[in-house]
Write an enzyme that holds these catalytic residues in place. Sequence first.
Site, short mmCIF file in Angstrom:
data_model
loop_
_atom_site.label_atom_id
_atom_site.label_comp_id
_atom_site.label_asym_id
_atom_site.label_seq_id
_atom_site.Cartn_x
_atom_site.Cartn_y
_atom_site.Cartn_z
CD GLU A 87 -2.69 1.16 2.76
OE1 GLU A 87 -3.93 1.59 2.80
OE2 GLU A 87 -2.28 0.67 3.55
CE LYS B 265 -7.38 0.77 3.85
NZ LYS B 265 -6.32 1.41 4.20
CB CYS C 11 -3.67 -1.66 4.86
SG CYS C 11 -2.90 -1.18 6.30
#
Length: 272
Positions: free
Chosen positions: A43, A115, A158
């Site tokens: 990321e 995300k 993440c």
Amino acid sequence: MMSYLAAALQMTSTPDLEKNLVQAEELIELAVGQGAELIGLPENFAFLGREEEKLAQAETIALKAEKFLKTMAQRFQVTILGGGFPVPVENNPNKAYNTALLVDPSGIEVSRYEKVHLFDVNVPDGNTYRESSTVMAGNALPPIYSSDKLGKIGLSICYDVRFPELYRHLSLKGAEILFIPAAFTAFTGKDHWKVLLQARAIENTCYVIAPAQTGNHYERRYSHGHATIVDPWGVILADAGEEPGIAIAEINPIRLEQVRRQMPSLQHRVFA
């Protein structure tokens, strides 16, 4: 699907886009030199700086990051994941999507994920993170990319790792490999990173490939490191430690089938 090598790259990205891409290229070349056919970048691989700086440069970062990924995939004839970079939101100059992009050896985009879970947390070390101040949350579950050569690959980014329902969705859709690229904070990483990766691998009987950021990026922003590859039994196959580098390991379909036969938990679900 045959056995192959996968690599999770570990970087110390900064607010300098060009230097980050040079660092990424060097690590990709290192991974290819060791035989990797599937490579993941962490990321924020292209830019890791203040949120307002990222937003101001989002269009440039997005264009250069996407071009970089396609160029590297074609040059080295490998499949590459760009684990997260900002892509401007149409008609909203104050937000960007945190986007993961998977590119095949011909340089073609084969999977994209925006995300969903944004990191808005007051970390006990005194740092405060408000990802939602500049990032627009995605509104779709991650896709599955099915490759005869590499297997069925699911994407995430993440903070998603703390939400097991996302990975259960991927496993129910047939995922065999879970990408979890991250810029995990140093404070939370020391306690939670390893155990969360192993949990996602074990409960879904999938390989986990987790590229990572490490070290000091700017001011008080530190990442945990330990880019990791985990097998479906939860065994850590490779760990990049705390310096920039790579974690490389075999993805073995026979091992995947063996674990799923020995521990058929996905078949024993009561509540889907």
